[in-house]
Design a protein around this motif. Structure first.
Motif, short mmCIF file in Angstrom:
data_model
loop_
_atom_site.label_atom_id
_atom_site.label_comp_id
_atom_site.label_asym_id
_atom_site.label_seq_id
_atom_site.Cartn_x
_atom_site.Cartn_y
_atom_site.Cartn_z
N GLY A 104 0.79 -1.23 0.07
CA GLY A 104 0.02 -0.15 0.07
C GLY A 104 0.84 1.31 -0.05
O GLY A 104 1.86 1.34 -0.22
N ALA A 105 0.30 2.35 0.21
CA ALA A 105 0.84 3.66 0.39
C ALA A 105 1.80 3.96 1.38
O ALA A 105 1.70 3.31 2.51
N LYS A 106 2.55 4.72 1.40
CA LYS A 106 3.52 5.49 2.47
C LYS A 106 2.54 6.06 3.22
O LYS A 106 2.43 7.32 2.81
N VAL A 107 2.36 5.79 4.58
CA VAL A 107 1.31 6.47 5.39
C VAL A 107 1.83 7.41 6.39
O VAL A 107 2.74 6.60 7.07
N ALA A 108 1.45 8.58 6.49
CA ALA A 108 2.00 9.25 7.83
C ALA A 108 0.43 9.31 8.93
O ALA A 108 -0.53 9.51 8.24
N LEU A 109 0.72 9.40 9.89
CA LEU A 109 -0.52 9.42 10.92
C LEU A 109 -0.40 10.51 11.87
O LEU A 109 0.72 10.92 12.36
N LEU A 110 -1.32 11.64 11.71
CA LEU A 110 -1.30 12.56 12.40
C LEU A 110 -2.27 12.39 13.68
O LEU A 110 -3.69 12.13 13.16
N THR A 111 -1.83 12.48 14.73
CA THR A 111 -2.97 12.22 16.18
C THR A 111 -2.51 12.98 17.18
O THR A 111 -1.65 13.78 17.15
N THR A 112 -3.43 12.79 18.22
CA THR A 112 -3.41 13.79 19.25
C THR A 112 -1.82 13.65 20.10
O THR A 112 -1.61 12.25 20.33
N GLU A 113 -1.33 14.62 20.27
CA GLU A 113 0.05 14.54 20.95
C GLU A 113 0.10 13.66 22.22
O GLU A 113 -0.84 13.63 23.14
N GLY A 114 0.78 12.63 22.16
CA GLY A 114 1.00 11.69 23.52
C GLY A 114 0.12 10.31 23.11
O GLY A 114 0.26 9.42 24.16
N HIS A 115 -0.59 10.34 22.12
CA HIS A 115 -1.32 8.87 21.62
C HIS A 115 -0.65 8.57 20.19
O HIS A 115 -1.49 7.54 19.68
N ARG A 116 0.48 8.52 19.94
CA ARG A 116 0.86 7.93 18.57
C ARG A 116 1.29 6.45 18.65
O ARG A 116 1.21 5.93 17.53
N ASP A 117 1.33 5.90 20.01
CA ASP A 117 1.52 4.58 20.03
C ASP A 117 0.15 3.76 20.04
O ASP A 117 0.36 2.47 20.23
N VAL A 118 -1.14 4.26 19.99
CA VAL A 118 -2.19 3.46 20.02
C VAL A 118 -2.08 2.34 19.18
O VAL A 118 -2.60 1.33 19.18
N LEU A 119 -1.55 2.59 17.72
CA LEU A 119 -1.53 1.71 16.67
C LEU A 119 -0.68 0.59 16.99
O LEU A 119 -1.01 -0.50 16.46
N GLU A 120 0.21 0.83 17.83
CA GLU A 120 1.30 -0.42 18.22
C GLU A 120 0.79 -1.04 19.37
O GLU A 120 0.82 -2.40 19.44
N MET A 121 0.32 -0.39 20.32
CA MET A 121 -0.37 -1.06 21.38
C MET A 121 -1.68 -1.88 21.14
O MET A 121 -2.04 -2.81 21.90
N ARG A 122 -2.40 -1.58 20.18
CA ARG A 122 -3.44 -2.15 19.95
C ARG A 122 -4.45 -2.46 20.76
O ARG A 122 -4.80 -1.50 21.53
N GLU A 123 -5.08 -3.56 21.28
CA GLU A 123 -5.93 -3.54 22.32
C GLU A 123 -5.33 -4.48 23.56
O GLU A 123 -6.04 -4.81 24.33
N GLY A 124 -4.02 -4.46 23.26
CA GLY A 124 -3.22 -5.13 24.58
C GLY A 124 -3.30 -6.55 24.45
O GLY A 124 -2.90 -7.40 25.41
N LEU A 125 -3.83 -7.24 23.46
CA LEU A 125 -3.91 -8.62 23.24
C LEU A 125 -3.23 -9.34 22.19
O LEU A 125 -3.13 -8.65 20.95
N LYS A 126 -2.58 -10.49 22.28
CA LYS A 126 -1.92 -10.88 21.29
C LYS A 126 -3.08 -11.96 20.36
O LYS A 126 -4.01 -12.29 21.10
N ASP A 127 -2.73 -12.08 19.06
CA ASP A 127 -3.48 -13.14 18.39
C ASP A 127 -3.68 -14.43 18.96
O ASP A 127 -4.62 -15.12 19.21
N ASP A 128 -2.52 -14.95 19.58
CA ASP A 128 -2.26 -16.28 20.15
C ASP A 128 -1.58 -15.76 21.39
O ASP A 128 -0.48 -15.70 21.71
N ARG A 129 -2.48 -15.52 22.29
CA ARG A 129 -2.02 -15.15 23.70
C ARG A 129 -1.21 -16.14 24.59
O ARG A 129 -0.66 -15.88 25.37
N TYR A 130 -1.31 -17.35 24.28
CA TYR A 130 -0.26 -18.36 24.70
C TYR A 130 1.16 -18.60 24.13
O TYR A 130 1.89 -19.20 24.62
N ASP A 131 1.38 -17.89 23.05
CA ASP A 131 2.56 -18.16 22.40
C ASP A 131 3.68 -16.91 22.93
O ASP A 131 3.44 -15.79 22.41
#
Length: 687
Positions: free
Chosen positions: A83-110
């Motif tokens: 896909g495209a090379k994307v830049a994300l503009l977001t509220t200061e202090g919240h740029r890691d939401v995309l990486e923190m996701r929902e705090g769960l792994k797809d396979d939580r036991y791995d």
């Protein structure tokens, strides 16, 4: 002068095209897909379709009222990370939401699983000084200097697309709108998308992820659709061009380009639309649509004639919270490659794709694929593939199987049989995922077989699951394209309203839905002047729950008293149906209101014939594997007449598909010329 509607579905291996005139006469064609530029395969297919209609391309397109198109541009961009090379503009202090996701792994036991790689690297996730409160009021005004600095960083980064997602923008989009205006002024060539336009509802990660996906696939989708429409207009198209979206409705090119993330299930959505129409035509309200193409098998459910919509979807590890049809995809198709790795025999998920394709295509493939196995088992005729337009290379298929057989300790034929059985089990597991894991008994459904490769596997997959009946339409190989012509226009809007639903009175609830209906109706009227239908729903939960339940509200009398109480009861009943219990003494939280306005498009007619008592005669015999090698009768599907009955084993062939029925299976030709297969009672495992 005959007028046409044309449906086009671009798959991983073939592009399917269907033309229907006002009498219901149906003509279809296939052309190889062209992954580097899908429009080339589309235009080649249209030329073949015109030839079959006895017209040149310009004349056919000039007489076309509407083209409805399902595209995999967004799907491929996301799956292949192109896909495209994307830049994300977001509220200061919240740029890691995309990486923190929902705090769960797809396979939580791995414990060793690596975190998913975000579509936007951290260096391109840029904080902007601004802040809204949860009620939409301004805590920190949008800082112009901070925004200017962010825009300068975007310009220097070389990004080609920008996602704008500020905290609580679903309540108040003012800061996002101002940011988009600044980007449009300073960087006019960039594709820009904002969360308050794409997904204006609560849940931070879902909103950020969906907006980023839209920005990631948007430029490619917009570029493709713009070029396709230009080429079609130059070739003579005077009618409308619509795109199927993931929720099964269609939209104009401009809307699909704006909401590109809503096209990631574009092709499969056409198949579900076709399956719903089949259910109505057959009087079978409960169907399992089973769509097998070159690279994947798509499975869904039609219950009481309706397909489920879900906002809890994802693709390639990315969360896409837009409403879409509930479709499960399994990496199993005609191009799925067989391998023996780490002492394990497996088929897929890797696929030969359109290029080079299975070894028997003679395009340089050397690894055995499912299509190669089906050829070696006698299910496919090397001389009659695609109606004889493409000859399959049996020697290449044999060489591919011979390359794998010694590692398995099997003969060539045993290897082919192993590939065929293993892919059947994989497909059956996909159906189990959609049925048994959800508490649904597949044995009360009929299996609707479609897609070019489905007929080779559907009966044995049904036998594995004890499904008693398989339906194969004459348009099976192009049913997704055919189904698109029965799709309606659809526009959805939603509003977040978090709070105890008891705190909203009847008039307040009516006002929320009335406003949404007005907005959606006004937008749809820009595209469509026919009759409209309104669908209302709400996402609700009990007070301490984390996830919401989607509650349909269409059967409520909105002018009647005690509206809120009746909405409560709808939620309790829905919760009980899904989870076997309801807690009527708990508070009910109203989260999202949702309205879809649907522009009902008349489905094209279907021709049907009266039954014939004449016996069916096979056109030939072919040595094939049915619980052992035997000479099996081969019937041309086009030569069969309604009312005919054939007992298997048998092979049924058309230009673009092949269907196999096992020993003891009874195949009846219905009034539409479709195959209705009633399976013998015992399972394959019992033989």
């Amino acid at each position: 002068m005959t007028q046409f509607r044309i449906g086009i579905d671009v798959g991983g291996t073939f592009t399917d095209l269907v033309a229907i005139d006002r009498t219901g006469t149906t003509v279809f064609a296939k052309s190889p897909s062209t992954p580097d530029d899908q429009s080339l395969g589309v235009l080649t297919g249209l030329e073949e379709l015109a030839r079959r209609l006895g017209l040149d391309l310009r004349e056919m397109l000039s007489r076309t009222e509407r083209i409805v198109h399902g595209t995999t541009v967004a799907t491929n961009a996301l799956l292949e990370r192109k896909g495209a090379k994307v830049a994300l503009l977001t509220t200061e202090g919240h740029r890691d939401v995309l990486e923190m996701r929902e705090g769960l792994k797809d396979d939580r036991y791995d414990l060793r699983s690596a975190p998913p790689e975000p579509l936007v690297p951290r260096s391109l996730r840029i904080g902007v000084r601004e802040r809204l409160r949860a009620d939409g009021s301004v805590a920190v005004p949008l800082d112009e200097a901070s925004l200017a600095e962010a825009v300068a960083r975007v310009r220097a980064s070389g990004a080609t697309s920008v996602a704008v997602c500020y905290l609580h923008a679903y309540r108040n989009p003012a800061h996002e709108i101002a940011t988009v205006e600044r980007l449009a002024r300073d960087l006019p060539d960039l594709y820009v998308t904002r969360s308050s336009d794409v997904l204006p509802q609560i849940k931070e990660y879902e909103r950020v992820s969906t907006t980023v996906v839209n920005a990631y696939v948007g430029p490619a989708v917009q570029r493709y659709l713009t070029n396709l429409e230009r080429r079609l207009r130059e070739a003579g198209l005077s009618g409308s061009l619509f795109i199927i979206l993931s929720h099964g409705g269609m939209a104009p090119v401009e809307e699909a380009g704006r909401l590109a993330a809503a096209t990631v299930l574009s092709g499969p959505a056409g198949g579900v639309a076709g399956a719903r129409r089949c259910a109505a035509m057959l009087g079978l309200p409960d169907l399992i649509p089973f769509d097998v193409g070159g690279t994947s098998t798509d499975i869904s459910l039609i219950v009481d004639g309706q397909a489920a919509l879900s906002g809890a979807r994802g693709l390639a590890g990315e969360r896409i919270a837009l409403r879409s049809l509930d479709i499960a995809s399994v990496a199993a198709g005609g191009g799925s490659l067989a391998s023996f790795e780490d002492e394990r025999f497996q088929v897929g998920p890797r696929s030969a794709g359109a290029v080079p394709g299975p070894a028997c295509y003679g395009q340089g493939g050397t690894q055995a694929a499912v299509t190669d196995a089906n050829l070696l088992l006698g299910y496919l005729d090397a001389e009659a593939f695609l109606g004889g337009r493409k000859r399959l290379d049996r020697a290449a298929a044999e060489a591919a199987a011979d390359g794998l057989a010694p590692r398995l300790g099997l003969s060539r034929e045993e290897t082919a049989l192993g590939i065929h059985r293993l892919i059947n089990l994989k497909m059956a597991d996909g159906i189990r995922l959609m049925t048994l894991r959800r508490g649904v008994d597949p044995r009360r459904f009929a299996l609707l077989s479609f897609g070019g490769a489905a007929g080779l596997h559907a009966v044995e997959v049904a036998r594995e699951l004890e499904i008693p009946r398989v339906i194969v339409p004459t348009v099976a190989s192009v049913l997704s394209a055919w189904g698109m012509l029965a799709s309606d226009l659809r526009y959805e809007v939603s509003r977040t309203h978090v709070g105890e639903s008891a705190a909203v009175d009847d008039d307040g609830l009516r006002a929320i839905f009335s406003d949404l209906e007005a907005r959606a109706t006004a937008r749809l009227r820009e595209w469509f002047d026919g009759p409209l239908r309104v669908e209302r729903s709400a996402e609700m939960r009990y007070g301490e729950q984390v996830f919401e339940v989607d509650v349909p509200l269409d059967d409520l009398a909105w002018d009647a008293p005690a509206l809120v109480a009746r909405v409560h009861e709808q939620f309790h009943a829905r919760h009980e149906a899904l989870f076997t219990y309801a807690s009527r003494d708990q508070e009910v939280v109203f989260v999202n209101a949702r309205v879809a306005v649907v522009g009902a498009v008349a489905a094209p007619p279907v021709q049907a014939a009266s039954a014939s008592p004449s016996p069916a005669s096979p056109g030939a015999q072919r040595r094939a594997y049915f619980d052992g090698w035997r000479d099996a009768p081969v019937y041309g599907i086009e030569s069969l007449e309604p009312g005919m009955t054939i007992t298997g084993p048998a092979i049924f062939e058309a230009e673009t598909t092949t269907v196999i029925a096992g020993e003891g299976d009874v195949v009846t030709v219905d009034r539409h010329g479709w195959l209705d297969v009633r399976l013998r009672r015992e399972r394959a495992a019992d033989r």
